[in-house]
Design an enzyme around this catalytic site. Sequence first.
Site, PDB file in Angstrom:
ATOM      1  N   SER A 136      35.493  46.944  28.124  1.00  0.00           N
ATOM      2  CA  SER A 136      35.046  47.984  29.053  1.00  0.00           C
ATOM      3  C   SER A 136      36.232  48.723  29.650  1.00  0.00           C
ATOM      4  O   SER A 136      37.317  48.149  29.822  1.00  0.00           O
ATOM      5  CB  SER A 136      34.234  47.346  30.186  1.00  0.00           C
ATOM      6  OG  SER A 136      33.982  48.255  31.229  1.00  0.00           O
ATOM      7  N   TYR A 161      33.026  41.549  36.839  1.00  0.00           N
ATOM      8  CA  TYR A 161      32.657  42.083  35.524  1.00  0.00           C
ATOM      9  C   TYR A 161      33.905  42.466  34.731  1.00  0.00           C
ATOM     10  O   TYR A 161      34.069  42.069  33.574  1.00  0.00           O
ATOM     11  CB  TYR A 161      31.746  43.302  35.696  1.00  0.00           C
ATOM     12  CG  TYR A 161      31.522  44.074  34.420  1.00  0.00           C
ATOM     13  CD1 TYR A 161      30.783  43.525  33.374  1.00  0.00           C
ATOM     14  CD2 TYR A 161      32.054  45.362  34.251  1.00  0.00           C
ATOM     15  CE1 TYR A 161      30.584  44.223  32.198  1.00  0.00           C
ATOM     16  CE2 TYR A 161      31.857  46.060  33.080  1.00  0.00           C
ATOM     17  CZ  TYR A 161      31.117  45.487  32.055  1.00  0.00           C
ATOM     18  OH  TYR A 161      30.932  46.180  30.886  1.00  0.00           O
TER      19      TYR A 161
END
Length: 333
Positions: A136, A161
Site C-alpha cells: 500500500s 494498517y
Amino acid sequence: MNYQAFDASKKVLITGVAGFIGFQLAKRLLEEGAVVCGFDNLNDYYDVHLKESRLDILRAFPKFTFRKGDLADVAAVEEVFSAFMPEIVVNLAAQAGVRYSIDHPRSYIDSNIVGFFNILEACRHHEVLHLLYASSSSVYGNQQKTPFATTDNVDRPISLYAATKKSDELMAYTYSHLYGIPATGLRFFTVYGPYGRPDMAYFKFADKIRRGEVIQIYNHGDMYRDFTYVDDIVTGIEHMLMNPPAPNENGDRYKVYNIGNHKPEKLMHFIEVLENALGKKAEKEFLPMQPGDVYQTYADVSDLVRDFDFQPKTSIEEGLEKFAEWYRKFYVC
C-alpha cells in the site's frame, strides 16, 4: 522492454477474490481464458451483498472455482494450494482501511500478518513460479519528499494498517532470500472504480450525495491523493504475472513497485468531479485531519515504466464517470 505477456494456460490463485481489485483482476484473466481459483472469507467488514454480486459474475466463467476460507486458517490455505496447485499466486486478501485499524487492530494482525505468513509458507512448499502481493502507499506515511519512490525509507508508518503492509514486504523479502520464492510487492495508490469498496471516501461520498446527507471532508479539504483507476491497476498486475523478478546482486528474486497515476489530485477537485458525474451537489462539513491519515500521496512509477513500458493514465474525469454509471445502475438511482 522485454517482458513476457500473460500466458492464459497458467493456473492463477487470487486471494481476496471477492474484494474490489481481486474481482476485477479475476474477471480480466477469465475473459482471456485463464484458469482461476479464488479464495475469500467473505467477511462483513463491508456489504457482503456487494462481494456476492462480484462472485456471481465470476461464477459465470467455467474456468473459475471458488474456495471460501480465511488466510489465518493454515489448514484452509494448505487445502487450496494442494487441490488447485497454482503456478501464480496473487495475494490481495487483507484487512483494509487505515481508520478501522485504530479501533480493530487484531483483525489486521490475523489477516495481514498471520494470513500472509501462511501464504508464504504455502508458496515455499508448493514452489510457485511467482508470488505477487498487495502492499500500500500507506507505507510512505507522512513523508515530505515527493514523489514517493520505492527506494525511500518507510520505517515510520503512522497506522497499524501501514505497519502490517511494511511487515508483509519484509517477510516476503526474507522468504525470497531464504527459499528462492520470486516475490513482487505492489504498492497501490488510492484505487477507485466500478464495484469499488464502500469504505473508501469516494464511495462514501457517493452514498451520502445520493441520500442527500452531509459529507465529511477532513483537513478542511487540504489533501492530495494519487487516485488510480482500477483498470489501470489490473493492467499493471497483468503485465507482471509472467515476469518474476530477476535475481539481484545478492541473488534475491524480490521487487516492489508503485502502481499509481503519478498525478496527485486536490481532494476538493476530486469531489467536484464526482458531483458532476453523479449530477448532484453535496452538502459539506469540514473537519480536522484524522489520526492515521496522510496529507498527500504521489507515486513515482519510473520502475514500472522502465520494466513494463506501462503507467496508469486514466483521468479522474473518465474514471469517475465510469464509476458513477455503474453506481447508478447497481443502486438503482
